[in-house]
Design an enzyme around this catalytic site. Structure first.
Site, PDB file in Angstrom:
ATOM      1  N   TYR A 128       1.018  -1.223  -0.029  1.00  0.00           N
ATOM      2  CA  TYR A 128      -0.037  -0.224  -0.129  1.00  0.00           C
ATOM      3  C   TYR A 128       0.755   0.989   0.029  1.00  0.00           C
ATOM      4  O   TYR A 128       1.902   1.244   0.599  1.00  0.00           O
ATOM      5  CB  TYR A 128      -0.999  -0.097   1.227  1.00  0.00           C
ATOM      6  CG  TYR A 128      -1.709   1.155   1.309  1.00  0.00           C
ATOM      7  CD1 TYR A 128      -2.735   1.180   0.507  1.00  0.00           C
ATOM      8  CD2 TYR A 128      -1.442   2.141   2.527  1.00  0.00           C
ATOM      9  CE1 TYR A 128      -3.734   2.670   0.845  1.00  0.00           C
ATOM     10  CE2 TYR A 128      -2.408   3.314   2.462  1.00  0.00           C
ATOM     11  CZ  TYR A 128      -3.332   3.347   1.677  1.00  0.00           C
ATOM     12  OH  TYR A 128      -4.150   4.570   1.901  1.00  0.00           O
ATOM     13  N   ASP A 223       9.299   3.157  -0.887  1.00  0.00           N
ATOM     14  CA  ASP A 223       8.512   3.620   0.243  1.00  0.00           C
ATOM     15  C   ASP A 223       8.815   3.148   1.782  1.00  0.00           C
ATOM     16  O   ASP A 223       8.489   2.195   1.923  1.00  0.00           O
ATOM     17  CB  ASP A 223       6.817   3.201  -0.401  1.00  0.00           C
ATOM     18  CG  ASP A 223       5.844   4.083   0.296  1.00  0.00           C
ATOM     19  OD1 ASP A 223       6.249   4.772   1.265  1.00  0.00           O
ATOM     20  OD2 ASP A 223       4.774   3.769   0.141  1.00  0.00           O
ATOM     21  N   LYS A 255       4.762   9.053   8.489  1.00  0.00           N
ATOM     22  CA  LYS A 255       4.374   8.656   9.888  1.00  0.00           C
ATOM     23  C   LYS A 255       5.343   8.973  10.918  1.00  0.00           C
ATOM     24  O   LYS A 255       5.398  10.269  11.326  1.00  0.00           O
ATOM     25  CB  LYS A 255       4.520   7.112   9.846  1.00  0.00           C
ATOM     26  CG  LYS A 255       3.274   6.794   8.792  1.00  0.00           C
ATOM     27  CD  LYS A 255       2.686   5.274   8.756  1.00  0.00           C
ATOM     28  CE  LYS A 255       1.398   5.208   8.112  1.00  0.00           C
ATOM     29  NZ  LYS A 255       1.175   4.389   6.647  1.00  0.00           N
TER      30      LYS A 255
HETATM   31  C1  PLP Z   1       0.707   4.830   5.340  1.00  0.00           C
HETATM   32  C2  PLP Z   1       1.466   4.503   4.303  1.00  0.00           C
HETATM   33  C3  PLP Z   1       1.174   5.700   3.033  1.00  0.00           C
HETATM   34  C4  PLP Z   1       0.195   6.496   3.113  1.00  0.00           C
HETATM   35  O1  PLP Z   1       0.463   7.544   3.940  1.00  0.00           O
HETATM   36  P1  PLP Z   1      -0.535   8.392   4.235  1.00  0.00           P
HETATM   37  O2  PLP Z   1       0.038   9.764   5.059  1.00  0.00           O
HETATM   38  O3  PLP Z   1      -1.844   7.658   5.117  1.00  0.00           O
HETATM   39  O4  PLP Z   1      -1.320   9.118   3.107  1.00  0.00           O
HETATM   40  C5  PLP Z   1       1.931   5.329   2.082  1.00  0.00           C
HETATM   41  N1  PLP Z   1       2.833   4.225   2.079  1.00  0.00           N
HETATM   42  C6  PLP Z   1       2.965   3.469   3.035  1.00  0.00           C
HETATM   43  C7  PLP Z   1       4.069   2.244   3.007  1.00  0.00           C
HETATM   44  C8  PLP Z   1       2.196   3.496   4.178  1.00  0.00           C
HETATM   45  O5  PLP Z   1       2.189   2.525   5.351  1.00  0.00           O
END
Ligand code: PLP
Length: 422
Positions: A128, A223, A255
């Protein structure tokens, strides 16, 4: 008032049933709901709260920043210092701040397309990357075929520029590049997937992805929105690239680096990042990007995220992983505990879980029963079997003991639900 009663779907408890708790406050490892119940928090705001909630030094830094105003729309010192902190821990040369992980991955993909002059993107099923249209694609029929919309609202043409492959499958990647190589702008992957539960890359897999991208003139985007500054001090990259001596072309963060505020970033190779506006032609912008309160919170968090913090979280994770595995084994519940650095998750399926197909074989009814038994015993787990369990520096002996005490009963509840389902 709001669809499903929530502002992000997983909060709604749809996967486990029941009613979401409304949280009024949080301190250290604990959440307190509006009805006066306390829970040991094992989601930590889905990752960000590495130091625990309401850390006094972070609170003080935020309060001091707020006293100077909340947003200027100009460069600030805090954003430069936060960028320096990120550059010091990761292999990126330069960073640009945005306000969410979604924005970070969306911008990184645009930059990769602008840099390479190509359109196609490769992603893995079960990874994701936020709710970017191009990344809400599902695999088409057959390997290495172009994607189809993963949700209503994503156009067929957008999804058709994304190739969705099974994780940890080198042959599928080789085949996709053989077929579409000259049109592939980038491959994006979670540094170590955490959004289908924790599914570590097989040995050398990320290095293989980086090399395959390089061979075909595509960019490798790692990511690290979830893993960054959490899996290790250097994020997921600390587990392989830092040891093996390679680096991604672009990386995304969020995060933990926002310290509980909406802050995220993307960064990478100097020559790629210089293609970004205003130095280069690839447009990207944001009214609240690098917001002074968010960058102050992120900076305070990263400065306090010392080696001691990571070894504490590692120790607590080891204790909880062991106890969860023991409790589930004793109750006869098939499970697999998987980890990447300090991140881990518990699959309600026989392991090893190597990709999304394996993760999808979970007994979700057993997990729902387990989740509710834990909640009743004062432990707030992710309300989905497909999520990592998150810990913080504030998870002390009392918090850990509460989890350990809750596990055997929850494992028996899972066993009962699992046999009912059969
Ligand atoms: C949480 C997450 C996102 C999205 O971040 P948001 O701040 O919720 O838009 C993208 N990539 C990864 C791997 C994530 O865990």
């Amino acid at each position: 008032m709001t669809p499903g009663g929530v502002n992000s779907p997983v909060r709604a408890f749809s996967a486990v049933g029941g009613t979401p708790r409304f949280i009024r406050s949080a301190r250290g490892a604990w959440l307190s709901d509006v009805d006066g119940n306390d829970y040991v928090d094992l989601i930590c705001s889905w990752g960000p709260m590495l130091l625990g909630h309401a850390h006094p030094d972070v609170q003080a830094a935020i309060a001091e920043a707020v006293s100077r105003g909340t947003s200027y729309g100009t460069p600030t010192e805090a954003e430069v210092e936060l960028a320096e902190e990120i550059v010091a821990r990761t292999p990126v040369d330069r960073v640009r701040f945005v306000s969410s992980g979604t924005e970070a991955t969306m911008s990184a993909i645009r930059l990769a397309r602008g840099f390479t002059g190509r359109d196609l993107v490769i992603k893995f099923a079960g990874c994701y990357h936020g709710h970017v249209d191009a990344l809400l694609a599902s695999a088409g029929s057959g390997l290495a075929t172009l994607g189809v919309p993963g949700t209503p609202g994503v156009s067929a043409s957008t999804a058709g520029e994304t190739i969705v492959l099974p994780y940890n499958d080198r042959e599928a990647i080789t085949r996709a590049f053989a077929e579409h190589g000259s049109r592939i702008a980038c491959l994006i992957t979670e540094a170590t997937p955490g959004n289908m539960g924790v599914v570590p890359p097989t040995a050398g897999f990320n290095a293989f992805l980086a090399q395959t991208c390089r061979d075909h003139g595509a960019l490798f985007i790692s990511d690290e929105v979830m893993t960054g500054f959490r899996a290790t001090r250097e994020g997921g990259w600390g587990l392989d690239g830092a040891v093996e001596g390679w680096r991604p072309d672009l990386m995304t963060f969020g995060k933990v680096m926002g310290g509980g505020f909406p802050a995220a970033a993307f960064g990478g190779r100097r020559d790629v990042m210089s293609r970004l506006s205003p130095e280069g032609p690839v447009y990207q912008a944001g009214t609240l990007s690098g917001n002074p309160i968010a960058t102050t919170a992120g900076l305070a968090t990263l400065r306090l995220a010392t080696d001691d913090v990571y070894s504490h979280i590692d120790a607590v994770a080891t204790t909880i992983k062991q106890a969860a595995g023991d409790a589930l084994s004793a109750a006869g519940v098939p499970h697999a505990v998987q980890a990447a650095g300090t991140m881990f998750s518990v699959f309600f399926a026989e392991g090893p879980v190597r990709d999304f197909a394996d993760a999808s074989a979970q007994d979700t009814a057993a997990y729902a029963a387990f989740f509710h038994a834990m909640l009743d015993a004062g432990v707030y787990l992710p309300p989905s079997a497909y999520e990592a369990w998150f810990l913080s520096a504030a998870h002390d002996d009392r918090a850990v003991q509460t989890v350990l005490d809750a596990l055997p009963g929850a494992a028996r509840a899972a066993a009962a639900a699992s046999s009912e389902g059969r």
